[in-house]
Design a protein around this motif. Structure first.
Motif, PDB file in Angstrom:
ATOM      1  N   SER A  78      -1.897 -25.739  -2.754  1.00  0.00           N
ATOM      2  CA  SER A  78      -2.769 -26.695  -3.438  1.00  0.00           C
ATOM      3  C   SER A  78      -2.752 -28.030  -2.693  1.00  0.00           C
ATOM      4  O   SER A  78      -1.736 -28.407  -2.106  1.00  0.00           O
ATOM      5  CB  SER A  78      -2.308 -26.908  -4.878  1.00  0.00           C
ATOM      6  N   PHE A  79      -3.895 -28.729  -2.740  1.00  0.00           N
ATOM      7  CA  PHE A  79      -4.029 -30.018  -2.063  1.00  0.00           C
ATOM      8  C   PHE A  79      -4.571 -31.044  -3.054  1.00  0.00           C
ATOM      9  O   PHE A  79      -5.515 -30.759  -3.809  1.00  0.00           O
ATOM     10  CB  PHE A  79      -4.982 -29.892  -0.876  1.00  0.00           C
ATOM     11  N   PHE A  80      -3.959 -32.248  -3.035  1.00  0.00           N
ATOM     12  CA  PHE A  80      -4.384 -33.326  -3.946  1.00  0.00           C
ATOM     13  C   PHE A  80      -4.482 -34.619  -3.162  1.00  0.00           C
ATOM     14  O   PHE A  80      -3.637 -34.919  -2.309  1.00  0.00           O
ATOM     15  CB  PHE A  80      -3.385 -33.496  -5.095  1.00  0.00           C
ATOM     16  N   LEU A  81      -5.543 -35.395  -3.492  1.00  0.00           N
ATOM     17  CA  LEU A  81      -5.761 -36.679  -2.831  1.00  0.00           C
ATOM     18  C   LEU A  81      -5.897 -37.754  -3.923  1.00  0.00           C
ATOM     19  O   LEU A  81      -6.739 -37.648  -4.824  1.00  0.00           O
ATOM     20  CB  LEU A  81      -7.032 -36.624  -1.971  1.00  0.00           C
ATOM     21  N   ILE A 112       2.123 -29.287   6.615  1.00  0.00           N
ATOM     22  CA  ILE A 112       2.268 -30.555   7.342  1.00  0.00           C
ATOM     23  C   ILE A 112       1.120 -30.724   8.328  1.00  0.00           C
ATOM     24  O   ILE A 112       0.543 -31.812   8.453  1.00  0.00           O
ATOM     25  CB  ILE A 112       3.633 -30.604   8.055  1.00  0.00           C
ATOM     26  N   ARG A 113       0.773 -29.648   9.033  1.00  0.00           N
ATOM     27  CA  ARG A 113      -0.345 -29.736   9.973  1.00  0.00           C
ATOM     28  C   ARG A 113      -1.657 -30.005   9.235  1.00  0.00           C
ATOM     29  O   ARG A 113      -2.535 -30.724   9.736  1.00  0.00           O
ATOM     30  CB  ARG A 113      -0.444 -28.451  10.787  1.00  0.00           C
ATOM     31  N   THR A 114      -1.812 -29.432   8.036  1.00  0.00           N
ATOM     32  CA  THR A 114      -3.006 -29.710   7.234  1.00  0.00           C
ATOM     33  C   THR A 114      -3.073 -31.182   6.878  1.00  0.00           C
ATOM     34  O   THR A 114      -4.135 -31.829   6.979  1.00  0.00           O
ATOM     35  CB  THR A 114      -3.003 -28.855   5.960  1.00  0.00           C
ATOM     36  N   LEU A 115      -1.942 -31.761   6.446  1.00  0.00           N
ATOM     37  CA  LEU A 115      -1.909 -33.189   6.103  1.00  0.00           C
ATOM     38  C   LEU A 115      -2.219 -34.051   7.324  1.00  0.00           C
ATOM     39  O   LEU A 115      -2.911 -35.084   7.207  1.00  0.00           O
ATOM     40  CB  LEU A 115      -0.538 -33.552   5.524  1.00  0.00           C
ATOM     41  N   GLU A 116      -1.715 -33.663   8.466  1.00  0.00           N
ATOM     42  CA  GLU A 116      -1.999 -34.434   9.684  1.00  0.00           C
ATOM     43  C   GLU A 116      -3.476 -34.378  10.035  1.00  0.00           C
ATOM     44  O   GLU A 116      -4.059 -35.379  10.467  1.00  0.00           O
ATOM     45  CB  GLU A 116      -1.155 -33.888  10.836  1.00  0.00           C
ATOM     46  N   ILE A 147     -10.942 -28.380   5.941  1.00  0.00           N
ATOM     47  CA  ILE A 147      -9.584 -28.607   6.450  1.00  0.00           C
ATOM     48  C   ILE A 147      -8.543 -27.999   5.526  1.00  0.00           C
ATOM     49  O   ILE A 147      -7.603 -27.338   5.970  1.00  0.00           O
ATOM     50  CB  ILE A 147      -9.328 -30.117   6.638  1.00  0.00           C
ATOM     51  N   VAL A 148      -8.696 -28.208   4.220  1.00  0.00           N
ATOM     52  CA  VAL A 148      -7.617 -27.856   3.289  1.00  0.00           C
ATOM     53  C   VAL A 148      -7.745 -26.455   2.721  1.00  0.00           C
ATOM     54  O   VAL A 148      -6.760 -25.898   2.222  1.00  0.00           O
ATOM     55  CB  VAL A 148      -7.560 -28.878   2.133  1.00  0.00           C
ATOM     56  N   GLN A 149      -8.937 -25.868   2.766  1.00  0.00           N
ATOM     57  CA  GLN A 149      -9.106 -24.534   2.203  1.00  0.00           C
ATOM     58  C   GLN A 149      -8.878 -23.494   3.294  1.00  0.00           C
ATOM     59  O   GLN A 149      -9.699 -23.321   4.193  1.00  0.00           O
ATOM     60  CB  GLN A 149     -10.506 -24.374   1.606  1.00  0.00           C
ATOM     61  N   ARG A 150      -7.752 -22.802   3.214  1.00  0.00           N
ATOM     62  CA  ARG A 150      -7.376 -21.789   4.198  1.00  0.00           C
ATOM     63  C   ARG A 150      -7.909 -20.434   3.762  1.00  0.00           C
ATOM     64  O   ARG A 150      -7.576 -19.927   2.690  1.00  0.00           O
ATOM     65  CB  ARG A 150      -5.860 -21.727   4.354  1.00  0.00           C
ATOM     66  N   GLU A 151      -8.745 -19.827   4.612  1.00  0.00           N
ATOM     67  CA  GLU A 151      -9.323 -18.522   4.284  1.00  0.00           C
ATOM     68  C   GLU A 151      -8.312 -17.409   4.545  1.00  0.00           C
ATOM     69  O   GLU A 151      -7.555 -17.452   5.503  1.00  0.00           O
ATOM     70  CB  GLU A 151     -10.583 -18.288   5.120  1.00  0.00           C
ATOM     71  N   GLN A 197      -5.379 -42.726  -9.078  1.00  0.00           N
ATOM     72  CA  GLN A 197      -6.511 -41.934  -9.534  1.00  0.00           C
ATOM     73  C   GLN A 197      -6.707 -40.727  -8.615  1.00  0.00           C
ATOM     74  O   GLN A 197      -6.715 -40.846  -7.393  1.00  0.00           O
ATOM     75  CB  GLN A 197      -7.784 -42.786  -9.538  1.00  0.00           C
ATOM     76  N   LEU A 198      -6.851 -39.533  -9.209  1.00  0.00           N
ATOM     77  CA  LEU A 198      -7.082 -38.315  -8.460  1.00  0.00           C
ATOM     78  C   LEU A 198      -8.552 -38.266  -8.052  1.00  0.00           C
ATOM     79  O   LEU A 198      -9.444 -38.219  -8.897  1.00  0.00           O
ATOM     80  CB  LEU A 198      -6.718 -37.089  -9.301  1.00  0.00           C
ATOM     81  N   VAL A 199      -8.818 -38.264  -6.731  1.00  0.00           N
ATOM     82  CA  VAL A 199     -10.193 -38.273  -6.243  1.00  0.00           C
ATOM     83  C   VAL A 199     -10.600 -36.922  -5.642  1.00  0.00           C
ATOM     84  O   VAL A 199     -11.798 -36.666  -5.471  1.00  0.00           O
ATOM     85  CB  VAL A 199     -10.389 -39.380  -5.192  1.00  0.00           C
ATOM     86  N   TYR A 200      -9.638 -36.100  -5.350  1.00  0.00           N
ATOM     87  CA  TYR A 200      -9.972 -34.797  -4.771  1.00  0.00           C
ATOM     88  C   TYR A 200      -8.824 -33.843  -5.063  1.00  0.00           C
ATOM     89  O   TYR A 200      -7.647 -34.228  -4.989  1.00  0.00           O
ATOM     90  CB  TYR A 200     -10.188 -34.902  -3.259  1.00  0.00           C
ATOM     91  N   ALA A 201      -9.191 -32.592  -5.387  1.00  0.00           N
ATOM     92  CA  ALA A 201      -8.148 -31.604  -5.671  1.00  0.00           C
ATOM     93  C   ALA A 201      -8.635 -30.213  -5.281  1.00  0.00           C
ATOM     94  O   ALA A 201      -9.790 -29.859  -5.516  1.00  0.00           O
ATOM     95  CB  ALA A 201      -7.769 -31.625  -7.150  1.00  0.00           C
ATOM     96  N   ASN A 202      -7.752 -29.491  -4.671  1.00  0.00           N
ATOM     97  CA  ASN A 202      -7.943 -28.054  -4.427  1.00  0.00           C
ATOM     98  C   ASN A 202      -6.742 -27.380  -5.094  1.00  0.00           C
ATOM     99  O   ASN A 202      -5.757 -27.030  -4.458  1.00  0.00           O
ATOM    100  CB  ASN A 202      -7.989 -27.763  -2.932  1.00  0.00           C
ATOM    101  N   ASN A 203      -6.844 -27.239  -6.418  1.00  0.00           N
ATOM    102  CA  ASN A 203      -5.699 -26.833  -7.231  1.00  0.00           C
ATOM    103  C   ASN A 203      -5.652 -25.321  -7.365  1.00  0.00           C
ATOM    104  O   ASN A 203      -6.614 -24.688  -7.776  1.00  0.00           O
ATOM    105  CB  ASN A 203      -5.781 -27.480  -8.611  1.00  0.00           C
ATOM    106  N   GLN A 204      -4.491 -24.755  -6.995  1.00  0.00           N
ATOM    107  CA  GLN A 204      -4.263 -23.322  -7.127  1.00  0.00           C
ATOM    108  C   GLN A 204      -3.224 -23.083  -8.223  1.00  0.00           C
ATOM    109  O   GLN A 204      -2.082 -22.712  -7.961  1.00  0.00           O
ATOM    110  CB  GLN A 204      -3.787 -22.746  -5.782  1.00  0.00           C
ATOM    111  N   LYS A 205      -3.654 -23.376  -9.471  1.00  0.00           N
ATOM    112  CA  LYS A 205      -2.842 -23.104 -10.659  1.00  0.00           C
ATOM    113  C   LYS A 205      -1.548 -23.934 -10.705  1.00  0.00           C
ATOM    114  O   LYS A 205      -0.487 -23.431 -11.081  1.00  0.00           O
ATOM    115  CB  LYS A 205      -2.510 -21.616 -10.762  1.00  0.00           C
ATOM    116  N   ILE A 206      -1.623 -25.190 -10.274  1.00  0.00           N
ATOM    117  CA  ILE A 206      -0.494 -26.109 -10.429  1.00  0.00           C
ATOM    118  C   ILE A 206      -0.657 -26.813 -11.778  1.00  0.00           C
ATOM    119  O   ILE A 206      -1.758 -27.303 -12.091  1.00  0.00           O
ATOM    120  CB  ILE A 206      -0.446 -27.142  -9.288  1.00  0.00           C
ATOM    121  N   PRO A 207       0.387 -26.879 -12.610  1.00  0.00           N
ATOM    122  CA  PRO A 207       0.263 -27.528 -13.932  1.00  0.00           C
ATOM    123  C   PRO A 207      -0.225 -28.970 -13.812  1.00  0.00           C
ATOM    124  O   PRO A 207       0.187 -29.706 -12.902  1.00  0.00           O
ATOM    125  CB  PRO A 207       1.688 -27.468 -14.489  1.00  0.00           C
ATOM    126  N   GLU A 208      -1.092 -29.383 -14.749  1.00  0.00           N
ATOM    127  CA  GLU A 208      -1.670 -30.725 -14.699  1.00  0.00           C
ATOM    128  C   GLU A 208      -0.608 -31.807 -14.839  1.00  0.00           C
ATOM    129  O   GLU A 208      -0.690 -32.856 -14.198  1.00  0.00           O
ATOM    130  CB  GLU A 208      -2.724 -30.874 -15.796  1.00  0.00           C
TER     131      GLU A 208
END
Length: 589
Positions: free
Chosen positions: A223-226, A53-57, A212-216, A232-243
């Motif tokens: 996973s984060f999707f925009l 939630i804090r990441t989304l904010e 912001i979205v990539q936590r080290e 239309q998907l314009v940005y994704a940080n997908n960690q093995k979430i099914p398409e």
């Protein structure tokens, strides 16, 4: 076998206690592990959801700030008339005509600083590290376009190459060939007619959003999707979430916990971030990595319970053995064996108290029996000793008095005085009193010092300073004389005529302080440390000896650790000995 076990449980209280405690331990541990593991799992899930939630904010704040920047740029375009005129000319004429127009405009401008598209765009867009390039496109003339690049390396990397074809000179790039880039379109209208003249396109990198979205070093892979408003998907940080699951995200109204094709996902979203909607997704399998503590707890429960039962058994077995010894001793007493004793344990508990009381009872019983049978013999012995204790002191005093009178008759006044003072000292020491007034104790010290002065005429000066209000204060008998005697033996110098001894008493708030100070030989530092260590040592045979240790220990035993004596001394400068006694107590008359 079972019946034998049940019989042992019934007839032995410690077996029943062991069984009860073992069952209680097992039940308690199992319940605690279930409750704690469930609570811990829920806590971890809530923590990870809150992080998302804090990441989304933060993402929302990121795009809100970007929108605020774009709105500021647009507003400035229309506020500066010369600038909108410059843009309008550029959008309606080719590049060569625009350069000529800009040169003529700069020639007639009174300022040395040009006011045109280049300076304006550079001033605004070069300050934002995320911006790669900006293009200006004409609405009416499709072949008129301008491209301003601010980060050449990142801009070239963002353009997908096709057949190794170079696009460095192209000012219009198809958006489907631009990667890792957000594209913002801003319409430019004619201020007079409000008709669209062209479009300002801003290309800014996704690196700002990546931070912001990539936590080290994250324990859980989120996973984060925009998505755009059209899905239309314009940005994704997908960690093995099914398409398939990702494709359905914009079209579904998800709650926090979602089940999809037998798997559980934790979803958070924020809609209406400008033209975007953001989602974070965590598979339940990732949460299981953190909740592995459940399995660990269950693996540890058996050895922990086993250890607890073994410790309980050992503890109870020890007590059972001690109770059996007590029971055996009682049976011996019933048989008439009064010499039996229960071995006393070092532990301070109820069984130790019972053993101590039992042994004390037998001691008193044996003592009572002994008193009954030998009472007459012991009584006669006691009477004989009492008679002797009365005869001997009287005989001694009478003999000393005869000697003194003989010395007086013979004219030896010094011998007479010495015998008199010695008689007083002996009489005082043989009295049965334990506590005497301070004044009486001082008189005894004075008798001793007068004997010394008679032995060494004109070589010792004595000073007493005892306030009248403390003269009747109770003090233990013979605590001052040993200290004064110690000075005469070790500190008094026979070859000097200025030997001085002072005894000063002071009344403090909660105690009385008596200081005995002299100007004698003093004590060497090493010797003083040995003496201090000796008088504070409660062990040894010197507890009953006459000396400073005896005085110190008597005061401590009588009044407590806060009382006693202290010694201060310097070699060839004298010694100060301070006694601390209680101020309270009834005065002795």
């Amino acid at each position: 076998m079972l019946m034998k076990f049940i019989k042992r449980i019934k007839h032995h209280i410690f077996n029943r206690l062991l069984l009860t405690s073992s069952l209680t331990i097992i039940a308690t541990v199992v319940v605690l592990i279930v409750v704690i593991s469930n609570y811990y799992s829920d806590l971890i899930i809530k923590r990870e959801m809150d992080l998302n939630i804090r990441t989304l904010e933060r993402v929302e704040d990121y795009f809100i700030n970007k929108e605020a920047d774009w709105n500021g740029i647009t507003r400035t375009l229309y506020e500066k008339g010369s600038l909108i005129d410059d843009i309008s000319y550029a959008l309606h004429n080719d590049y060569e005509d625009y350069l000529k127009y800009r040169l003529d405009k700069f020639t007639g401008h009174p300022s040395f600083i040009p006011s045109n598209i280049d300076t304006y765009f550079y001033g605004y867009f070069s300050q934002d590290d995320d911006i790669n390039a900006v293009s200006l496109l004409s609405e009416d003339f499709s072949d008129i376009s301008y491209l301003f690049i601010y980060n050449y390396g990142r801009w070239n990397q963002s353009i997908a190459k096709e057949n190794e074809e170079s696009i460095e000179n192209e000012s219009i790039i198809p958006e489907d060939r631009i990667e890792d880039t957000f594209i913002k379109h801003i319409a430019i209208n004619n201020p007079a007619t409000l008709q669209k003249m062209g479009e300002l396109v801003i290309y800014y990198s996704t690196e700002g959003l990546d931070k912001i979205v990539q936590r080290e070093n994250a324990e859980v892979k989120s996973s984060f999707f925009l998505f755009k408003e059209d899905g239309q998907l314009v940005y994704a940080n997908n960690q093995k979430i099914p398409e398939k699951f990702v494709e359905n995200l914009p079209n579904a109204n998800y709650e926090n916990q979602v089940k999809w094709q037998g798997d559980t996902y934790y979803v958070n979203s924020i809609k209406g971030i400008g033209q975007y909607t953001a989602f974070t997704v965590i598979p339940h399998k990732e949460m299981n990595k953190l909740t592995v503590v459940k399995g660990t707890m269950w693996l540890l429960i058996i050895p922990f319970i086993t250890i607890a039962i073994i410790l309980t058994y050992s503890f109870m077995r020890n007590y059972s053995a001690r109770i059996r010894r007590i029971d055996a001793s009682i049976q011996e007493v019933q048989k008439g064996n009064l010499a039996i004793r229960i071995p006393e344990s070092k532990k301070e508990d109820e069984l130790a108290t019972i053993a101590s009381s039992f042994n004390a009872m037998l001691d008193e019983l044996n003592e009572y029996i002994e008193r009954v049978y030998v009472l007459n013999l012991k009584q006669k012995q006691a009477e004989l000793k009492a008679l002797q204790s009365q005869i001997n002191p009287h005989f001694l005093f009478n003999t000393l008095e005869v000697i003194r009178m003989t010395a007086v008759v013979d004219g030896s006044k010094t011998s007479s005085k010495m015998i008199y003072h010695l008689s007083r000292l002996l009489r005082y020491s043989l009295e049965s009193k334990d506590m005497v007034p301070l004044q009486v104790e001082m008189e005894n010290v004075q008798q001793y010092l007068q004997l010394v002065q008679l032995q060494h005429p004109d070589k010792l000066t004595v000073l007493f300073d005892i306030p009248r209000e403390i003269e009747r204060t109770p003090i233990q008998k013979l605590v001052l004389q040993p200290i004064v005697e110690n000075y005469i033996v070790h500190g008094f110098q026979k070859d000097r005529k200025d030997n001085r001894l002072e005894i000063i008493a002071k009344q403090e708030i909660d105690h009385i302080q008596i200081v005995i100070q002299d100007n004698g030989k003093g004590i060497q530092e090493d010797r003083l440390n040995t003496i201090l260590e000796h008088i504070n040592d409660e062990e040894g045979e010197n507890m009953n000896s006459i000396g400073m240790k005896n005085v110190h220990q008597r005061l401590k035993l009588k009044h407590g650790k806060g009382y006693g004596l202290t010694i201060e001394s310097r070699e060839n400068q004298g010694t100060n000995i301070t006694l601390i006694i209680p101020r309270g107590g009834d005065e002795i008359v």
